[in-house]
Design a protein around this motif. Structure first.
Motif, PDB file in Angstrom:
ATOM      1  N   GLY A 214      -5.049  -4.582  -1.797  1.00  0.00           N
ATOM      2  CA  GLY A 214      -6.010  -3.906  -0.941  1.00  0.00           C
ATOM      3  C   GLY A 214      -5.684  -2.456  -0.680  1.00  0.00           C
ATOM      4  O   GLY A 214      -6.377  -1.794   0.105  1.00  0.00           O
ATOM      5  N   ARG A 215      -4.657  -1.940  -1.326  1.00  0.00           N
ATOM      6  CA  ARG A 215      -4.282  -0.537  -1.129  1.00  0.00           C
ATOM      7  C   ARG A 215      -4.857   0.281  -2.279  1.00  0.00           C
ATOM      8  O   ARG A 215      -4.174   0.592  -3.255  1.00  0.00           O
ATOM      9  N   SER A 216      -6.128   0.626  -2.150  1.00  0.00           N
ATOM     10  CA  SER A 216      -6.850   1.309  -3.225  1.00  0.00           C
ATOM     11  C   SER A 216      -7.144   2.747  -2.824  1.00  0.00           C
ATOM     12  O   SER A 216      -7.122   3.108  -1.646  1.00  0.00           O
TER      13      SER A 216
ATOM     14  N   ALA B 191       4.880   0.237   1.492  1.00  0.00           N
ATOM     15  CA  ALA B 191       5.574   1.224   0.668  1.00  0.00           C
ATOM     16  C   ALA B 191       4.810   2.531   0.585  1.00  0.00           C
ATOM     17  O   ALA B 191       3.584   2.563   0.632  1.00  0.00           O
ATOM     18  N   ARG B 192       5.559   3.624   0.458  1.00  0.00           N
ATOM     19  CA  ARG B 192       5.014   4.973   0.334  1.00  0.00           C
ATOM     20  C   ARG B 192       5.328   5.514  -1.055  1.00  0.00           C
ATOM     21  O   ARG B 192       6.130   4.923  -1.788  1.00  0.00           O
ATOM     22  N   PRO B 193       4.750   6.654  -1.447  1.00  0.00           N
ATOM     23  CA  PRO B 193       5.133   7.268  -2.724  1.00  0.00           C
ATOM     24  C   PRO B 193       6.629   7.555  -2.789  1.00  0.00           C
ATOM     25  O   PRO B 193       7.252   7.427  -3.849  1.00  0.00           O
TER      26      PRO B 193
ATOM     27  N   ASN C 194      -3.051   8.606   1.327  1.00  0.00           N
ATOM     28  CA  ASN C 194      -3.171   9.563   2.422  1.00  0.00           C
ATOM     29  C   ASN C 194      -1.884   9.519   3.224  1.00  0.00           C
ATOM     30  O   ASN C 194      -1.584   8.541   3.902  1.00  0.00           O
ATOM     31  N   ALA C 195      -1.091  10.592   3.146  1.00  0.00           N
ATOM     32  CA  ALA C 195       0.202  10.609   3.822  1.00  0.00           C
ATOM     33  C   ALA C 195       0.066  10.632   5.334  1.00  0.00           C
ATOM     34  O   ALA C 195       0.980  10.200   6.041  1.00  0.00           O
TER      35      ALA C 195
ATOM     36  N   PRO D 140       0.004   4.140  -3.204  1.00  0.00           N
ATOM     37  CA  PRO D 140       1.107   5.097  -3.341  1.00  0.00           C
ATOM     38  C   PRO D 140       1.246   5.678  -4.744  1.00  0.00           C
ATOM     39  O   PRO D 140       1.713   6.818  -4.894  1.00  0.00           O
ATOM     40  N   CYS D 141       0.856   4.913  -5.766  1.00  0.00           N
ATOM     41  CA  CYS D 141       0.949   5.431  -7.134  1.00  0.00           C
ATOM     42  C   CYS D 141      -0.146   6.453  -7.426  1.00  0.00           C
ATOM     43  O   CYS D 141      -0.040   7.212  -8.383  1.00  0.00           O
TER      44      CYS D 141
END
Length: 340
Positions: free
Chosen positions: A218-220, A168-170, A224-225, A232-233
């Motif tokens: 693990g998405r900390s 997922a992205r922002p 970075n787009a 994402p948050c």
């Protein structure tokens, strides 16, 4: 396999150049008094660049394919340690530490593959149960609820849209919040809107839960787009949405109210309960703590303060008749939390 250097690179100057070449990831070969370096990258395959390090200087030359005859077997070593100058006591403390932790007088019996899997399965399952107690059960339930909602919402999207929290992205988080969450998980009534919507606190809380889930996956760190990595948050767009949503609802007439209003009858019942606990307490410390809580409740009710803002009355503020502190360290393990 790395290439063992001849004596020509033992002096300090050429060794520094050798270190640079190793860091560049080049294949090194020695032919007589000449050191030949050929890049391994495919874009440099034809022609391949090489450098002559004889006479202590670098002279650029161009060679063709580096043949196996040039790199004799006597020049091959299994590591890059020979390419770097050896310094006495290199990583002394690291080697000392690993030696100490490996010095066991009673080694444990080795485990087979099946036993190791069973050990980790049981140990990590028990550890997961412990980590669940890091937050109250209601918070954990809310966190998983918003996670399950966005995961189901993403799964219904067709490729190439991201279909999981793992990708997922922002943009996906914002679309989910605006098109689904605020419309189906709110109780706030706003003028001009024919259905309840989520409150600003509800949106902020849901985004906080999502952020924690992303960290757990693990998405900390900042998102970075360009690489699609990070949380994402933790992005300017999501932060701006959270602030903007609050402003939009305020402009529409939304007013914050207490989630659980404290009515006078409840205050009186709470005061009577605290006084009863204080009178029946078995220790002076517990009796004082209950009287302190009763005083704080009364002060907060009369002044409209909330929580610890109610006079900021803490344990260090309690003194004996001679003005000596009852709790000199500001803490006492004897003061417990009593459920109401």
């Amino acid at each position: 396999m790395m290439i063992k250097l001849g004596p020509i690179l033992r002096p300090a100057g050429p060794c520094n150049r050798a270190r640079l070449l190793v860091l560049l990831g080049c294949l090194v070969g020695v032919r007589g008094d000449t050191l030949v370096i050929a890049p391994l990258a495919k874009q440099h395959a034809s022609p391949e660049s090489a450098w002559d390090l004889t006479e202590g200087h670098i002279e650029h030359v161009v060679v063709g394919r580096v043949s196996s005859s040039l790199l004799g077997a006597s020049h091959l070593v299994p590591s890059s340690q020979e390419l770097l100058p050896k310094v006495p006591f290199q990583d002394f403390f690291g080697q000392r530490t690993i030696g100490m932790v490996r010095a066991s007088t009673a080694p444990l019996a080795p485990l087979g593959t099946a036993a190791a899997h069973a050990l980790y399965q049981d140990g990590l399952s028990r550890a997961a149960q412990v980590t669940d107690h890091s937050v109250v059960a209601s918070t954990l339930a809310k966190r998983y609820a918003v996670g399950q909602a966005i995961e189901a919402w993403l799964a219904r999207l067709p490729p190439p849209f991201p279909q999981s929290l793992l990708a997922a992205r922002p943009e996906d988080v914002l679309c989910f919040m605006q098109q689904h969450w605020v419309l189906h998980h709110g109780r706030s009534v706003v003028a001009g809107v024919d259905h309840p919507v989520a409150s600003p606190q509800g949106v902020a809380g849901s985004l906080s839960h999502l952020s924690t889930l992303f960290d757990t996956l693990g998405r900390s760190g900042p998102y970075n787009a360009l690489t699609g990595t990070g949380n994402p948050c933790d992005s300017p767009a999501v932060r701006a949405y959270k602030r903007g949503y609050q402003q939009v609802l305020w402009q529409a007439g939304y007013q914050e109210v207490a989630a659980v209003p404290m009515v006078e009858s409840k205050v009186l019942a709470l005061m009577a309960y605290l006084h009863q606990l204080a009178r029946t307490a078995h220790t002076v410390v517990k009796a004082i703590s209950f009287f302190r809580d009763a005083l704080l409740v009364e002060h907060a009710w009369l002044t409209a303060y909330r929580g610890k803002e109610g006079g900021m009355l803490c344990l260090p503020d309690l003194h004996h008749a001679d003005l000596t502190p009852i709790f000199p360290d500001g803490y006492s393990p004897g003061v417990g939390i009593v459920p109401i």
